[in-house]
Design a protein around this motif. Structure first.
Motif, PDB file in Angstrom:
ATOM      1  N   LEU A 122     -52.130  12.383  -6.103  1.00 60.22           N
ATOM      2  CA  LEU A 122     -51.929  13.007  -7.414  1.00 60.22           C
ATOM      3  C   LEU A 122     -52.902  12.454  -8.452  1.00 60.22           C
ATOM      4  CD1 LEU A 122     -48.026  13.185  -7.488  1.00 60.22           C
ATOM      5  CD2 LEU A 122     -49.654  14.971  -6.842  1.00 60.22           C
ATOM      6  N   LEU A 123     -53.891  11.683  -7.991  1.00 55.39           N
ATOM      7  CA  LEU A 123     -54.969  11.150  -8.837  1.00 55.39           C
ATOM      8  C   LEU A 123     -54.438  10.257  -9.950  1.00 55.39           C
ATOM      9  CD1 LEU A 123     -57.253  14.322  -9.058  1.00 55.39           C
ATOM     10  CD2 LEU A 123     -57.438  12.375  -7.484  1.00 55.39           C
ATOM     11  N   LEU A 124     -53.372   9.512  -9.635  1.00 57.16           N
ATOM     12  CA  LEU A 124     -52.798   8.561 -10.582  1.00 57.16           C
ATOM     13  C   LEU A 124     -52.615   7.197  -9.920  1.00 57.16           C
ATOM     14  CD1 LEU A 124     -50.050  10.782 -12.244  1.00 57.16           C
ATOM     15  CD2 LEU A 124     -52.135   9.949 -13.342  1.00 57.16           C
ATOM     16  N   PRO A 125     -53.677   6.597  -9.383  1.00 63.47           N
ATOM     17  CA  PRO A 125     -53.530   5.282  -8.747  1.00 63.47           C
ATOM     18  C   PRO A 125     -52.991   4.262  -9.740  1.00 63.47           C
ATOM     19  CG  PRO A 125     -55.848   5.799  -9.143  1.00 63.47           C
ATOM     20  CD  PRO A 125     -55.077   7.051  -9.403  1.00 63.47           C
ATOM     21  N   MET A 171     -55.076  17.296 -18.264  1.00 60.27           N
ATOM     22  CA  MET A 171     -55.150  16.031 -17.542  1.00 60.27           C
ATOM     23  C   MET A 171     -55.668  16.151 -16.105  1.00 60.27           C
ATOM     24  SD  MET A 171     -52.147  13.207 -17.028  1.00 60.27           S
ATOM     25  CE  MET A 171     -52.400  11.751 -16.014  1.00 60.27           C
ATOM     26  N   PRO A 172     -55.178  17.107 -15.281  1.00 57.17           N
ATOM     27  CA  PRO A 172     -55.673  17.160 -13.892  1.00 57.17           C
ATOM     28  C   PRO A 172     -57.162  17.448 -13.797  1.00 57.17           C
ATOM     29  CG  PRO A 172     -54.283  19.061 -14.391  1.00 57.17           C
ATOM     30  CD  PRO A 172     -54.110  18.088 -15.511  1.00 57.17           C
ATOM     31  N   ILE A 173     -57.700  18.268 -14.710  1.00 59.95           N
ATOM     32  CA  ILE A 173     -59.138  18.530 -14.709  1.00 59.95           C
ATOM     33  C   ILE A 173     -59.893  17.249 -15.067  1.00 59.95           C
ATOM     34  CG2 ILE A 173     -60.992  19.900 -15.718  1.00 59.95           C
ATOM     35  CD1 ILE A 173     -59.012  21.468 -13.980  1.00 59.95           C
ATOM     36  N   GLY A 174     -59.394  16.544 -16.078  1.00 61.52           N
ATOM     37  CA  GLY A 174     -60.020  15.286 -16.455  1.00 61.52           C
ATOM     38  C   GLY A 174     -59.997  14.270 -15.343  1.00 61.52           C
ATOM     39  N   LEU A 175     -58.887  14.190 -14.613  1.00 59.03           N
ATOM     40  CA  LEU A 175     -58.797  13.239 -13.508  1.00 59.03           C
ATOM     41  C   LEU A 175     -59.736  13.608 -12.359  1.00 59.03           C
ATOM     42  CD1 LEU A 175     -54.929  12.664 -13.435  1.00 59.03           C
ATOM     43  CD2 LEU A 175     -56.680  11.023 -14.156  1.00 59.03           C
ATOM     44  N   PHE A 179     -62.706  11.026 -11.142  1.00 59.84           N
ATOM     45  CA  PHE A 179     -62.804  10.412  -9.821  1.00 59.84           C
ATOM     46  C   PHE A 179     -63.877  11.057  -8.943  1.00 59.84           C
ATOM     47  CE2 PHE A 179     -58.434   9.033 -10.946  1.00 59.84           C
ATOM     48  CZ  PHE A 179     -58.637   7.671 -10.812  1.00 59.84           C
ATOM     49  N   ALA A 180     -64.077  12.357  -9.060  1.00 55.92           N
ATOM     50  CA  ALA A 180     -65.067  13.014  -8.198  1.00 55.92           C
ATOM     51  C   ALA A 180     -66.488  12.877  -8.714  1.00 55.92           C
ATOM     52  CB  ALA A 180     -64.725  14.504  -8.051  1.00 55.92           C
ATOM     53  N   LEU A 181     -66.657  12.746 -10.027  1.00 56.62           N
ATOM     54  CA  LEU A 181     -67.994  12.718 -10.614  1.00 56.62           C
ATOM     55  C   LEU A 181     -68.346  11.365 -11.230  1.00 56.62           C
ATOM     56  CD1 LEU A 181     -70.521  14.377 -11.322  1.00 56.62           C
ATOM     57  CD2 LEU A 181     -69.382  15.028 -13.461  1.00 56.62           C
ATOM     58  N   LEU A 182     -67.503  10.897 -12.162  1.00 56.40           N
ATOM     59  CA  LEU A 182     -67.845   9.679 -12.887  1.00 56.40           C
ATOM     60  C   LEU A 182     -67.780   8.427 -12.019  1.00 56.40           C
ATOM     61  CD1 LEU A 182     -66.145  10.244 -16.370  1.00 56.40           C
ATOM     62  CD2 LEU A 182     -68.501  10.701 -15.662  1.00 56.40           C
ATOM     63  N   TRP A 222     -57.984  -2.517  -7.695  1.00 58.19           N
ATOM     64  CA  TRP A 222     -58.666  -1.443  -8.416  1.00 58.19           C
ATOM     65  C   TRP A 222     -59.691  -0.773  -7.515  1.00 58.19           C
ATOM     66  CZ3 TRP A 222     -59.477  -1.487 -14.299  1.00 58.19           C
ATOM     67  CH2 TRP A 222     -60.315  -0.445 -14.702  1.00 58.19           C
ATOM     68  N   PHE A 223     -60.466  -1.561  -6.780  1.00 55.18           N
ATOM     69  CA  PHE A 223     -61.554  -1.010  -5.956  1.00 55.18           C
ATOM     70  C   PHE A 223     -61.031  -0.046  -4.908  1.00 55.18           C
ATOM     71  CE2 PHE A 223     -63.964  -1.181  -1.980  1.00 55.18           C
ATOM     72  CZ  PHE A 223     -65.174  -0.675  -2.409  1.00 55.18           C
ATOM     73  N   TRP A 224     -60.048  -0.485  -4.115  1.00 57.61           N
ATOM     74  CA  TRP A 224     -59.624   0.400  -3.020  1.00 57.61           C
ATOM     75  C   TRP A 224     -58.844   1.612  -3.548  1.00 57.61           C
ATOM     76  CZ3 TRP A 224     -54.810   2.010  -1.695  1.00 57.61           C
ATOM     77  CH2 TRP A 224     -53.701   1.227  -2.032  1.00 57.61           C
ATOM     78  N   GLN A 225     -58.108   1.433  -4.627  1.00 57.42           N
ATOM     79  CA  GLN A 225     -57.398   2.579  -5.200  1.00 57.42           C
ATOM     80  C   GLN A 225     -58.368   3.606  -5.778  1.00 57.42           C
ATOM     81  OE1 GLN A 225     -54.447   1.201  -8.031  1.00 57.42           O
ATOM     82  NE2 GLN A 225     -53.767  -0.419  -6.644  1.00 57.42           N
ATOM     83  N   GLU A 226     -59.391   3.148  -6.482  1.00 55.64           N
ATOM     84  CA  GLU A 226     -60.372   4.072  -7.046  1.00 55.64           C
ATOM     85  C   GLU A 226     -61.164   4.753  -5.940  1.00 55.64           C
ATOM     86  OE1 GLU A 226     -63.739   4.332 -10.564  1.00 55.64           O
ATOM     87  OE2 GLU A 226     -63.080   2.352  -9.865  1.00 55.64           O
ATOM     88  N   LEU A 227     -61.499   4.005  -4.904  1.00 54.33           N
ATOM     89  CA  LEU A 227     -62.205   4.596  -3.767  1.00 54.33           C
ATOM     90  C   LEU A 227     -61.362   5.705  -3.133  1.00 54.33           C
ATOM     91  CD1 LEU A 227     -64.553   4.635  -1.729  1.00 54.33           C
ATOM     92  CD2 LEU A 227     -63.340   2.830  -0.451  1.00 54.33           C
ATOM     93  N   GLY A 228     -60.084   5.421  -2.906  1.00 49.91           N
ATOM     94  CA  GLY A 228     -59.204   6.425  -2.307  1.00 49.91           C
ATOM     95  C   GLY A 228     -59.076   7.666  -3.167  1.00 49.91           C
ATOM     96  N   ALA A 229     -58.903   7.480  -4.473  1.00 52.11           N
ATOM     97  CA  ALA A 229     -58.768   8.624  -5.380  1.00 52.11           C
ATOM     98  C   ALA A 229     -60.062   9.420  -5.451  1.00 52.11           C
ATOM     99  CB  ALA A 229     -58.361   8.142  -6.770  1.00 52.11           C
ATOM    100  N   SER A 230     -61.205   8.737  -5.413  1.00 52.44           N
ATOM    101  CA  SER A 230     -62.494   9.429  -5.451  1.00 52.44           C
ATOM    102  C   SER A 230     -62.709  10.268  -4.199  1.00 52.44           C
ATOM    103  CB  SER A 230     -63.634   8.415  -5.608  1.00 52.44           C
ATOM    104  OG  SER A 230     -63.575   7.776  -6.855  1.00 52.44           O
ATOM    105  N   LEU A 231     -62.398   9.698  -3.043  1.00 54.88           N
ATOM    106  CA  LEU A 231     -62.551  10.435  -1.792  1.00 54.88           C
ATOM    107  C   LEU A 231     -61.620  11.650  -1.771  1.00 54.88           C
ATOM    108  CD1 LEU A 231     -62.830   7.495   0.773  1.00 54.88           C
ATOM    109  CD2 LEU A 231     -64.663   9.009  -0.022  1.00 54.88           C
ATOM    110  N   PHE A 232     -60.400  11.466  -2.269  1.00 56.47           N
ATOM    111  CA  PHE A 232     -59.462  12.588  -2.297  1.00 56.47           C
ATOM    112  C   PHE A 232     -59.970  13.684  -3.230  1.00 56.47           C
ATOM    113  CE2 PHE A 232     -55.926  15.011  -3.956  1.00 56.47           C
ATOM    114  CZ  PHE A 232     -55.215  15.319  -2.811  1.00 56.47           C
ATOM    115  N   ALA A 233     -60.423  13.308  -4.429  1.00 59.29           N
ATOM    116  CA  ALA A 233     -60.888  14.304  -5.407  1.00 59.29           C
ATOM    117  C   ALA A 233     -62.106  15.061  -4.884  1.00 59.29           C
ATOM    118  CB  ALA A 233     -61.222  13.618  -6.727  1.00 59.29           C
TER     119      ALA A 233
END
Length: 365
Positions: A122-125, A171-175, A179-182, A222-233
């Motif tokens: 849900l892009l909320l790590p 919010m979902p567009i921003g997330l 995660f997918a771009l920034l 932070w690292f592994w959570q952001e990585l997971g959210a980025s891969l999902f996005a």
């Protein structure tokens, strides 16, 4: 059970009662603080089975509803599935609040499990809230310009409330963009990384707040959570663009995440009275600026689940697990004199608080 005066008033009168509360110079109610500590000493241990069962069941129901909303042939069935998904996933999401306050040794593996099951899809790590929410509870920062979760909304212009809600719709567009771009770009450009960490890495409502770089064990989390959210996005956008996931299903996902965010934003609007003008407050004043909507009443279980109907009490006892807050409230309400400050933060419904807040902004024109 002793109830506050506001509990006995119709919604139309709640606003007038709330408006008379003044936070500046409010001394601490020592009897209330002592009772809160002494009467709840046995309520601080989280029930592991309840945490896991509640979270897993909420997520399972929510994802079943989401799948129905995405793929059901009947529009009505899809809408019903969507409503179920919003309510159930909203409840599952709000365990992020418990994760922030938990001693993780008392509930081993819960943060990891929640992030894998709820936070990342849900892009909320949880790093988006951990390290942010605890500042909101800091004795000298609550309600000041250093509080990431506070704005004096009751003293702001009328247009701030619809804007506050509009942000949650987007919010979902921003997330997805975060995660997918920034996230990937910030690995290449250090200045962008500093900006992303400072401004786009926390569930905060104070636009002036800037987050610091993570350190120690939290940096690894932070690292592994952001990585997971980025891969999902990235994957979600990729399979949609490729036509593997129908556009309708993608839009249903976005709508459900957005609706959950709006529901949480409405809850946030009535979590406090938002009356503080930026000065440090006593613990009692912070409590009076916060809101309980205690039992009876079924609807708060939907819009303020996981113990958040006792938000003011939570500010007195942030370490008490969500499932024990109801019992803590019953003990304190019964033990404390009707003149105690404890009874002055209890309100009957959502609607009266929303009206009061709107009236406060209208006076700022």
């Amino acid at each position: 059970m002793t109830q506050s005066l506001a509990f006995e008033l119709p919604d139309a009168d709640v606003s007038a009662t709330v408006a008379r509360i003044r936070l500046s110079g409010v001394p601490d109610d020592r009897a209330m603080l002592r009772a809160a500590a002494e009467l709840t000493r046995d309520l601080h241990t989280p029930n592991k089975a309840l945490y896991w069962t509640d979270c897993l069941l909420s997520a399972a129901i929510g994802y079943a509803g989401m799948a129905t909303a995405m793929f059901a042939a009947s529009p009505w069935v899809a809408v019903i599935g969507g409503v179920i998904a919003v309510l159930a996933l909203y409840r599952a999401e709000l365990f992020i609040h418990e994760i922030t306050h938990l001693k993780h040794s008392l509930l081993p593996g819960f943060r990891f499990g929640w992030n894998m099951l709820v936070g990342i899809p849900l892009l909320l790590p949880s790093f988006m809230y951990e390290g942010i929410h605890t500042i909101h509870h800091a004795r000298t920062r609550y309600g000041t310009d250093q509080d990431p979760e506070y704005l004096p909304l009751a003293r702001m212009k009328p247009w701030t409330l619809p804007l506050f809600l509009l942000v949650s719709v987007l919010m979902p567009i921003g997330l997805l963009l975060r995660f997918a771009l920034l996230s990937p770009l910030s690995l290449v450009f250090p200045k962008l990384r500093r900006l992303v960490v400072a401004r786009y890495s926390g569930l905060q409502i104070n636009p002036a707040f800037e987050r610091r770089e993570p350190e120690g064990e939290f940096r690894r989390q932070w690292f592994w959570q952001e990585l997971g959210a980025s891969l999902f996005a990235i994957t979600l956008i990729g399979v949609t663009v490729a036509g593997i996931l129908p556009l309708r299903a993608f839009l249903a996902y976005i709508a459900i995440v957005a609706a959950s965010a709006v529901l949480n934003q409405v809850r946030t609007l009535v979590a406090h009275l938002w009356e503080n003008e930026g000065e440090p407050l006593t613990v009692t004043a912070q409590y009076l600026d916060s809101v309980n909507v205690p039992e009876p009443g079924f609807l708060p279980y939907l819009w303020a689940p996981v113990g958040l109907r006792y938000h003011a009490l939570h500010h007195l006892l942030p370490a008490v697990p969500y499932h024990s807050l109801g019992e803590a409230h019953r003990r304190l309400a019964a033990a404390l004199d009707p003149s105690s400050a404890y009874h002055k933060a209890n309100y009957p419904t959502l609607s009266g608080l929303v009206v009061k807040l709107a009236q406060g902004t209208m006076r700022q024109r």
